[in-house]
Design an enzyme around this catalytic site. Structure first.
Site, PDB file in Angstrom:
ATOM      1  N   ARG A  30      62.379  58.506  49.299  1.00 38.10           N
ATOM      2  CA  ARG A  30      62.083  59.761  48.619  1.00 38.10           C
ATOM      3  C   ARG A  30      62.476  60.893  49.560  1.00 38.10           C
ATOM      4  O   ARG A  30      62.388  60.764  50.786  1.00 38.10           O
ATOM      5  CB  ARG A  30      60.597  59.854  48.271  1.00 38.10           C
ATOM      6  CG  ARG A  30      60.091  58.711  47.381  1.00 38.10           C
ATOM      7  CD  ARG A  30      58.590  58.774  47.194  1.00 38.10           C
ATOM      8  NE  ARG A  30      58.095  57.679  46.345  1.00 38.10           N
ATOM      9  CZ  ARG A  30      57.706  56.493  46.795  1.00 38.10           C
ATOM     10  NH1 ARG A  30      57.738  56.231  48.110  1.00 38.10           N
ATOM     11  NH2 ARG A  30      57.265  55.556  45.963  1.00 38.10           N
ATOM     12  N   HIS A 147      66.696  62.219  43.741  1.00 39.44           N
ATOM     13  CA  HIS A 147      66.099  61.020  43.138  1.00 39.44           C
ATOM     14  C   HIS A 147      67.180  60.119  42.548  1.00 39.44           C
ATOM     15  O   HIS A 147      67.008  58.894  42.494  1.00 39.44           O
ATOM     16  CB  HIS A 147      65.070  61.395  42.067  1.00 39.44           C
ATOM     17  CG  HIS A 147      63.993  60.371  41.896  1.00 39.44           C
ATOM     18  ND1 HIS A 147      63.035  60.133  42.856  1.00 39.44           N
ATOM     19  CD2 HIS A 147      63.726  59.491  40.899  1.00 39.44           C
ATOM     20  CE1 HIS A 147      62.223  59.176  42.456  1.00 39.44           C
ATOM     21  NE2 HIS A 147      62.629  58.754  41.274  1.00 39.44           N
ATOM     22  N   ARG A 150      68.184  57.750  45.173  1.00 38.98           N
ATOM     23  CA  ARG A 150      67.198  56.666  45.327  1.00 38.98           C
ATOM     24  C   ARG A 150      67.502  55.555  44.320  1.00 38.98           C
ATOM     25  O   ARG A 150      67.502  54.369  44.663  1.00 38.98           O
ATOM     26  CB  ARG A 150      65.795  57.240  45.125  1.00 38.98           C
ATOM     27  CG  ARG A 150      64.633  56.260  45.261  1.00 38.98           C
ATOM     28  CD  ARG A 150      63.345  57.061  45.349  1.00 38.98           C
ATOM     29  NE  ARG A 150      62.154  56.277  45.091  1.00 38.98           N
ATOM     30  CZ  ARG A 150      61.546  55.496  45.988  1.00 38.98           C
ATOM     31  NH1 ARG A 150      62.065  55.351  47.197  1.00 38.98           N
ATOM     32  NH2 ARG A 150      60.445  54.839  45.680  1.00 38.98           N
ATOM     33  N   HIS A 173      57.856  50.975  46.246  1.00 39.32           N
ATOM     34  CA  HIS A 173      57.301  51.036  44.893  1.00 39.32           C
ATOM     35  C   HIS A 173      56.023  50.194  44.810  1.00 39.32           C
ATOM     36  O   HIS A 173      56.028  49.030  45.205  1.00 39.32           O
ATOM     37  CB  HIS A 173      58.308  50.499  43.872  1.00 39.32           C
ATOM     38  CG  HIS A 173      59.293  51.521  43.408  1.00 39.32           C
ATOM     39  ND1 HIS A 173      60.478  51.207  42.779  1.00 39.32           N
ATOM     40  CD2 HIS A 173      59.270  52.875  43.481  1.00 39.32           C
ATOM     41  CE1 HIS A 173      61.135  52.319  42.489  1.00 39.32           C
ATOM     42  NE2 HIS A 173      60.426  53.329  42.901  1.00 39.32           N
ATOM     43  N   TYR A 183      66.375  47.738  37.723  1.00 41.67           N
ATOM     44  CA  TYR A 183      66.856  46.376  37.971  1.00 41.67           C
ATOM     45  C   TYR A 183      67.409  45.758  36.682  1.00 41.67           C
ATOM     46  O   TYR A 183      68.506  45.192  36.658  1.00 41.67           O
ATOM     47  CB  TYR A 183      65.694  45.535  38.501  1.00 41.67           C
ATOM     48  CG  TYR A 183      66.061  44.199  39.102  1.00 41.67           C
ATOM     49  CD1 TYR A 183      66.345  44.085  40.457  1.00 41.67           C
ATOM     50  CD2 TYR A 183      66.087  43.051  38.323  1.00 41.67           C
ATOM     51  CE1 TYR A 183      66.657  42.857  41.019  1.00 41.67           C
ATOM     52  CE2 TYR A 183      66.400  41.817  38.880  1.00 41.67           C
ATOM     53  CZ  TYR A 183      66.684  41.732  40.230  1.00 41.67           C
ATOM     54  OH  TYR A 183      66.995  40.511  40.786  1.00 41.67           O
TER      55      TYR A 183
END
Length: 207
Positions: A30, A147, A150, A173, A183
């Site tokens: 982050r 983000h 990320r 997470h 995913y």
């Protein structure tokens, strides 16, 4: 953008923007976690980084902007392995900061690594502003934020066949559904690509 910057402060700014974007893509942190990295969090010998906080946008007791606070949740506190390139980025930033401590009287050493010319953390919105400028310059249609980078990292790991649990541990997470959404999207894309490639092989065989 760095090469065309009109003064030394802006050149430093865009150099650090470059490092931040690459580091986020390589490590999936982050933005607040990245800006909270201090020198003691880095172990260049063993190529490890301890993520133990995030930056809160408020002034400290000395009026300096940006205060390091605890991580988002317990799973966000973690130690990750670093690539050689990630270590190079950290060393380059540390060197720039050492030069500023030595030669720039405006710079106050607050022990952070990703800093502006005054030694404060770089403001969140300035990173997204740089990304937006780069997006426009490169004619990229989709919006890009920190983000996004990320998610890019999670996508890379998925394509490499890294397990869901390992990815969750790396990016911090706590809820598997957050990671699973990205995913699943990537793995579905990979399945579609597999079918398309098989179709191509079949077509070639028919010819």
């Amino acid at each position: 953008m760095k090469l065309t910057a009109n003064n030394i402060d802006n050149r430093r700014h865009y150099l650090f923007m470059y490092y931040i974007v690459e580091f986020l893509s390589l490590n999936g942190m982050r933005i607040g976690e990245l800006l909270a990295i201090e020198n003691e969090n880095v172990d260049l010998i063993n190529k490890k980084l301890t993520i133990d906080g995030t930056i809160q946008r408020k002034a400290n007791s000395k009026g300096q902007y940006g205060v390091k606070d605890t991580t988002k949740n317990l799973s966000s506190y973690r130690t990750i392995d670093l690539t050689n390139r990630s270590c190079e980025i950290l060393k380059s930033c540390m060197l720039e900061n050492k030069k500023a401590i030595q030669w720039d009287t405006r710079y106050t050493d607050r022990n952070f690594i990703f800093t502006n010319y005054r030694g404060n953390h770089i403001y969140f919105h300035r990173v997204n502003e740089a990304l937006e400028k780069a997006r426009i310059n490169l004619n990229i249609k989709n919006k890009i934020t920190t983000h996004t980078l990320r998610h890019t990292h999670i996508s890379f790991l998925t394509q490499m066949g890294i397990s869901l649990k390992t990815i969750m541990d790396r990016v911090g997470h706590s809820d598997y559904r957050t990671t699973l959404g990205i995913y699943t999207h990537v793995t579905n894309q990979m399945k579609n690509e597999l079918i398309n490639k098989l179709e191509d092989i079949e077509q070639k065989e028919l010819l």
